[in-house]
Design a protein around this motif. Structure first.
Motif, PDB file in Angstrom:
ATOM      1  N   LEU A  77       0.805  -1.219   0.000  1.00  6.36           N
ATOM      2  CA  LEU A  77       0.000   0.000   0.000  1.00  6.36           C
ATOM      3  C   LEU A  77       0.842   1.276   0.000  1.00  6.36           C
ATOM      4  N   PRO A  78       1.869   1.366   0.852  1.00  3.66           N
ATOM      5  CA  PRO A  78       2.659   2.593   0.739  1.00  3.66           C
ATOM      6  C   PRO A  78       3.541   2.662  -0.494  1.00  3.66           C
ATOM      7  N   SER A  79       4.111   1.518  -0.920  1.00  2.00           N
ATOM      8  CA  SER A  79       5.152   1.678  -1.931  1.00  2.00           C
ATOM      9  C   SER A  79       4.681   1.574  -3.359  1.00  2.00           C
ATOM     10  N   LEU A  80       3.454   1.119  -3.623  1.00  4.60           N
ATOM     11  CA  LEU A  80       3.085   0.978  -5.014  1.00  4.60           C
ATOM     12  C   LEU A  80       2.756   2.304  -5.663  1.00  4.60           C
ATOM     13  N   ARG A  81       2.656   3.355  -4.855  1.00  4.32           N
ATOM     14  CA  ARG A  81       2.431   4.648  -5.480  1.00  4.32           C
ATOM     15  C   ARG A  81       3.691   5.201  -6.108  1.00  4.32           C
ATOM     16  N   LEU A  82       4.849   4.640  -5.692  1.00  2.00           N
ATOM     17  CA  LEU A  82       6.104   5.212  -6.155  1.00  2.00           C
ATOM     18  C   LEU A  82       6.402   4.760  -7.560  1.00  2.00           C
ATOM     19  N   LYS A  83       7.255   5.522  -8.213  1.00  2.00           N
ATOM     20  CA  LYS A  83       7.661   5.120  -9.556  1.00  2.00           C
ATOM     21  C   LYS A  83       8.459   3.833  -9.490  1.00  2.00           C
ATOM     22  N   GLY A  84       8.561   3.155 -10.621  1.00  2.00           N
ATOM     23  CA  GLY A  84       9.118   1.808 -10.696  1.00  2.00           C
ATOM     24  C   GLY A  84      10.386   1.568  -9.913  1.00  2.00           C
ATOM     25  N   ASP A  85      11.387   2.439 -10.113  1.00  2.00           N
ATOM     26  CA  ASP A  85      12.667   2.178  -9.465  1.00  2.00           C
ATOM     27  C   ASP A  85      12.551   2.213  -7.952  1.00  2.00           C
ATOM     28  N   TYR A  86      11.722   3.111  -7.455  1.00  2.00           N
ATOM     29  CA  TYR A  86      11.597   3.214  -6.007  1.00  2.00           C
ATOM     30  C   TYR A  86      10.851   2.036  -5.429  1.00  2.00           C
ATOM     31  N   PHE A  87       9.975   1.455  -6.229  1.00  2.00           N
ATOM     32  CA  PHE A  87       9.299   0.267  -5.727  1.00  2.00           C
ATOM     33  C   PHE A  87      10.296  -0.872  -5.554  1.00  2.00           C
ATOM     34  N   VAL A  88      11.267  -0.969  -6.481  1.00  2.00           N
ATOM     35  CA  VAL A  88      12.305  -1.991  -6.329  1.00  2.00           C
ATOM     36  C   VAL A  88      13.041  -1.796  -5.002  1.00  2.00           C
ATOM     37  N   LEU A  89      13.377  -0.530  -4.715  1.00  2.00           N
ATOM     38  CA  LEU A  89      14.079  -0.246  -3.465  1.00  2.00           C
ATOM     39  C   LEU A  89      13.229  -0.605  -2.256  1.00  2.00           C
ATOM     40  N   ALA A  90      11.949  -0.233  -2.321  1.00  2.00           N
ATOM     41  CA  ALA A  90      11.095  -0.515  -1.172  1.00  2.00           C
ATOM     42  C   ALA A  90      10.966  -2.013  -0.967  1.00  2.00           C
TER      43      ALA A  90
ATOM     44  N   ALA B 190      18.053  -3.746  10.123  1.00  2.00           N
ATOM     45  CA  ALA B 190      16.608  -3.551  10.072  1.00  2.00           C
ATOM     46  C   ALA B 190      16.280  -2.075  10.258  1.00  2.00           C
ATOM     47  N   ILE B 191      17.019  -1.421  11.168  1.00  2.00           N
ATOM     48  CA  ILE B 191      16.744  -0.001  11.389  1.00  2.00           C
ATOM     49  C   ILE B 191      17.032   0.795  10.126  1.00  2.00           C
ATOM     50  N   THR B 192      18.142   0.456   9.474  1.00  2.00           N
ATOM     51  CA  THR B 192      18.465   1.164   8.232  1.00  2.00           C
ATOM     52  C   THR B 192      17.328   1.068   7.234  1.00  2.00           C
ATOM     53  N   PHE B 193      16.786  -0.126   7.099  1.00  2.00           N
ATOM     54  CA  PHE B 193      15.767  -0.264   6.073  1.00  2.00           C
ATOM     55  C   PHE B 193      14.411   0.243   6.502  1.00  2.00           C
ATOM     56  N   ILE B 194      14.167   0.258   7.803  1.00  2.00           N
ATOM     57  CA  ILE B 194      12.939   0.907   8.231  1.00  2.00           C
ATOM     58  C   ILE B 194      13.014   2.399   7.948  1.00  2.00           C
ATOM     59  N   ILE B 195      14.209   2.972   8.153  1.00  2.00           N
ATOM     60  CA  ILE B 195      14.383   4.381   7.788  1.00  2.00           C
ATOM     61  C   ILE B 195      14.114   4.571   6.305  1.00  2.00           C
ATOM     62  N   LEU B 196      14.633   3.645   5.484  1.00  2.00           N
ATOM     63  CA  LEU B 196      14.416   3.744   4.047  1.00  2.00           C
ATOM     64  C   LEU B 196      12.934   3.741   3.718  1.00  2.00           C
ATOM     65  N   LEU B 197      12.214   2.763   4.298  1.00  2.00           N
ATOM     66  CA  LEU B 197      10.792   2.678   3.999  1.00  2.00           C
ATOM     67  C   LEU B 197      10.069   3.941   4.455  1.00  2.00           C
ATOM     68  N   PHE B 198      10.460   4.425   5.632  1.00  2.00           N
ATOM     69  CA  PHE B 198       9.850   5.620   6.176  1.00  2.00           C
ATOM     70  C   PHE B 198      10.006   6.787   5.208  1.00  2.00           C
ATOM     71  N   ILE B 199      11.254   6.984   4.747  1.00  2.00           N
ATOM     72  CA  ILE B 199      11.515   8.100   3.841  1.00  2.00           C
ATOM     73  C   ILE B 199      10.756   7.907   2.530  1.00  2.00           C
ATOM     74  N   LEU B 200      10.711   6.655   2.050  1.00  2.00           N
ATOM     75  CA  LEU B 200      10.027   6.426   0.787  1.00  2.00           C
ATOM     76  C   LEU B 200       8.554   6.751   0.900  1.00  2.00           C
ATOM     77  N   ILE B 201       7.993   6.491   2.088  1.00  2.00           N
ATOM     78  CA  ILE B 201       6.565   6.745   2.223  1.00  2.00           C
ATOM     79  C   ILE B 201       6.320   8.227   2.414  1.00  2.00           C
ATOM     80  N   ILE B 202       7.103   8.845   3.291  1.00  2.00           N
ATOM     81  CA  ILE B 202       6.824  10.230   3.643  1.00  2.00           C
ATOM     82  C   ILE B 202       7.298  11.174   2.558  1.00  2.00           C
TER      83      ILE B 202
END
Lengths: 290, 215
Positions: A77-90, B190-202
């Motif tokens: 739900l949060p990451s599918l809004r992102l463009k393709g490359d960012y979804f890979v990262l997520a 895990a903390i590193t990647f939670i930060i990543l996910l956080f930034i990607l969402i926000i």
């Protein structure tokens, strides 16, 4: 003889994994590095259920499907809004978080010690899965079921929408389809079927540990799907057979033991590069990444 | 540079999308890591076996090696920033990032610039890996976690500018150390990647990058 049966079972498991990943990566064009995480979550939860509660087969399938669906929602739900490359990262982030949690939460998952002594599943209360032949039958049945379901999905209106999604997303939006819903649903379906593969893996090998479900495994499954080809049902099946059978054939060539594992990885890396360069469609695919 | 020439350029010429290049680069990484493992062996190597000299400053203990790391990286970062901002080469690279086709139209040889960029990034990476190896030793497989940390740092900082990458790197390093101080070290990844996910969402474009959100 047991050796060939073992390979056959592993091929079945990987066909399940590859056709599920193919739904996401091949049909939906959403490259995800997190597939092994769902495989692992399915394996771990099914081993909890098998060891502690002695559930039988179908309830376990249902429970782990729901669990994996929930986890997939949590990431998609949060990451599918992102463009393709960012979804890979997520998805890579999700994979690594899952691996770290599986590895370090020793009180629950026993971390690197792994969970051993996983019993075989019981079907219908009295029929138990006996020995390696039982698993051959079980894995084949599940593999045929999953392949049939995926075949129906690919050649259905849902599959056509996925094809449209991968070819031209903007047109699909302009035609009024809610593409976020379709992407989330595809992700959830692929996560659910990965759980089934994890279940069979856990009960067959009777021992699981986090190292079988790390980023390397995600890349491996992705490579299998891409080498086999995307866009139709033959592709991931051929890809799974290819990546399982090839190392076994190479075993008889006689690489010295010290470099065998690395040599195998090198061949995968080269296969990835060569296929991307010369045949992006894979062995039997109809869609290439354009 | 050979890799760029033989692997990536043909894909770009054929009009391959970003996905194929990504996957090919994963293939390249797998091959290189395993070649090194075959040639040099899988064990961890160390440069020297002595106990390092330290600098004791109130409550902080820093080894001499880490001081060298600090100084060298500061020199490199500042050199890079100066080159990028004030030289004509830096100007051309920034133009390439903004609009590759126009830069081509203006007569710059894009292929050669890309090769040069690959070379420079290769040099920088090897310098930083040397610095780390002197401190803690190395084995063929340390590349992957470092790459992941790099990706997270880039995403936090934002992909557009070089300064953003530096900012992201510092932020990530600080946050990791602080988080590890409160939680267990084993949760560092895990903390590193939670930060990543956080930034990607926000804020998916990072702190100072371009807009990347879709739908």
């Amino acid at each position: 003889m047991d050796y060939f049966l073992h390979i056959f079972i592993m091929v079945n498991i990987y066909i399940i994994l590859c056709v599920s990943t193919h739904l996401l990566v091949g049909m939906g064009n959403l490259i995800s590095m997190g597939q092994a995480a769902f495989y692992g979550i399915g394996a771990y939860f099914s081993s909890f259920l098998l060891i502690s509660c002695h559930f039988s087969f179908v309830p376990i399938l249902i429970i782990i499907s729901c669990i994996n669906a929930l986890f997939s929602l949590f990431i998609s739900l949060p990451s599918l809004r992102l463009k393709g490359d960012y979804f890979v990262l997520a998805s890579m982030g999700f994979q690594l978080i899952t691996f770290t949690v599986l590895y370090n939460w020793i009180s629950v998952t026993k971390g690197p010690y792994g969970i051993s002594g996983i019993p075989s599943p019981i079907i219908w209360g009295s029929v138990k899965v006996e020995g390696i032949v039982g698993f051959v039958v079980l894995s084949s049945i599940i593999m045929i079921l999953v392949t049939y379901l995926q075949y129906q999905l690919i050649y259905s209106p849902f599959g056509r929408i996925l094809k449209a999604l991968r070819e031209d997303e903007i047109t699909l939006i302009s035609l009024g389809r809610n593409i976020l819903y379709f992407k989330v649903f595809t992700f959830m379906l692929s996560a659910v079927f990965m759980a089934w593969g994890g279940f069979i893996y856990a009960s067959y090998i009777t021992y699981i540990d986090p190292s079988s479900f790390d980023l390397r495994e995600s890349i491996f499954i992705l490579a299998a799907v891409l080498i086999g080809g995307t866009g139709n049902i033959k592709g991931p099946i051929l890809g799974a057979v290819f990546v399982i059978v090839l190392p076994e054939i190479l075993r008889f060539i006689g690489l010295p033991d010290s470099i065998a594992a690395s040599g195998r990885q090198i061949i995968y890396g080269m296969a990835l590069i060569i296929f991307m360069r010369f045949r992006p469609k894979g062995i039997a695919g109809v869609f290439s990444f354009e | 540079m050979g890799i760029e020439h033989f692997v990536y350029q043909p894909l770009v010429k054929k009009g391959g999308a970003l996905n194929s290049i990504l996957i090919s680069s994963i293939g390249v990484m797998i091959i290189l890591i395993n070649l090194i493992a075959i040639i040099f062996g899988n064990e961890t190597q160390v440069i020297s076996n002595e106990i390092s000299n330290i600098l004791h400053w109130y409550n902080t203990i820093i080894t001499y090696n880490q001081i060298i790391q600090l100084i060298v990286s500061l020199i490199i970062i500042s050199t890079f920033m100066i080159v990028l901002k004030y030289s004509s080469f830096g100007l051309a690279i920034r133009a390439l990032r903004d609009d590759a086709i126009l830069t081509d139209v203006f007569g710059y040889n894009i292929k050669r610039f890309r090769l040069a960029l690959f070379a420079i990034s290769g040099i920088l990476v090897s310098i930083s890996s040397n610095l780390v190896s002197i401190d803690v030793g190395f084995d063929p497989y340390i590349g992957m976690p470092m790459l992941l940390n790099t990706i997270v740092a880039l995403t936090i900082g934002g992909i557009g500018t070089f300064n953003a990458a530096i900012l992201g790197g510092y932020l990530l390093g600080l946050t990791q150390s602080i988080a590890v101080y409160f939680f267990d070290t084993k949760w560092e990844n895990a903390i590193t990647f939670i930060i990543l996910l956080f930034i990607l969402i926000i804020r998916p474009q990072g702190i100072s990058g371009e807009k990347q959100r879709n739908i």
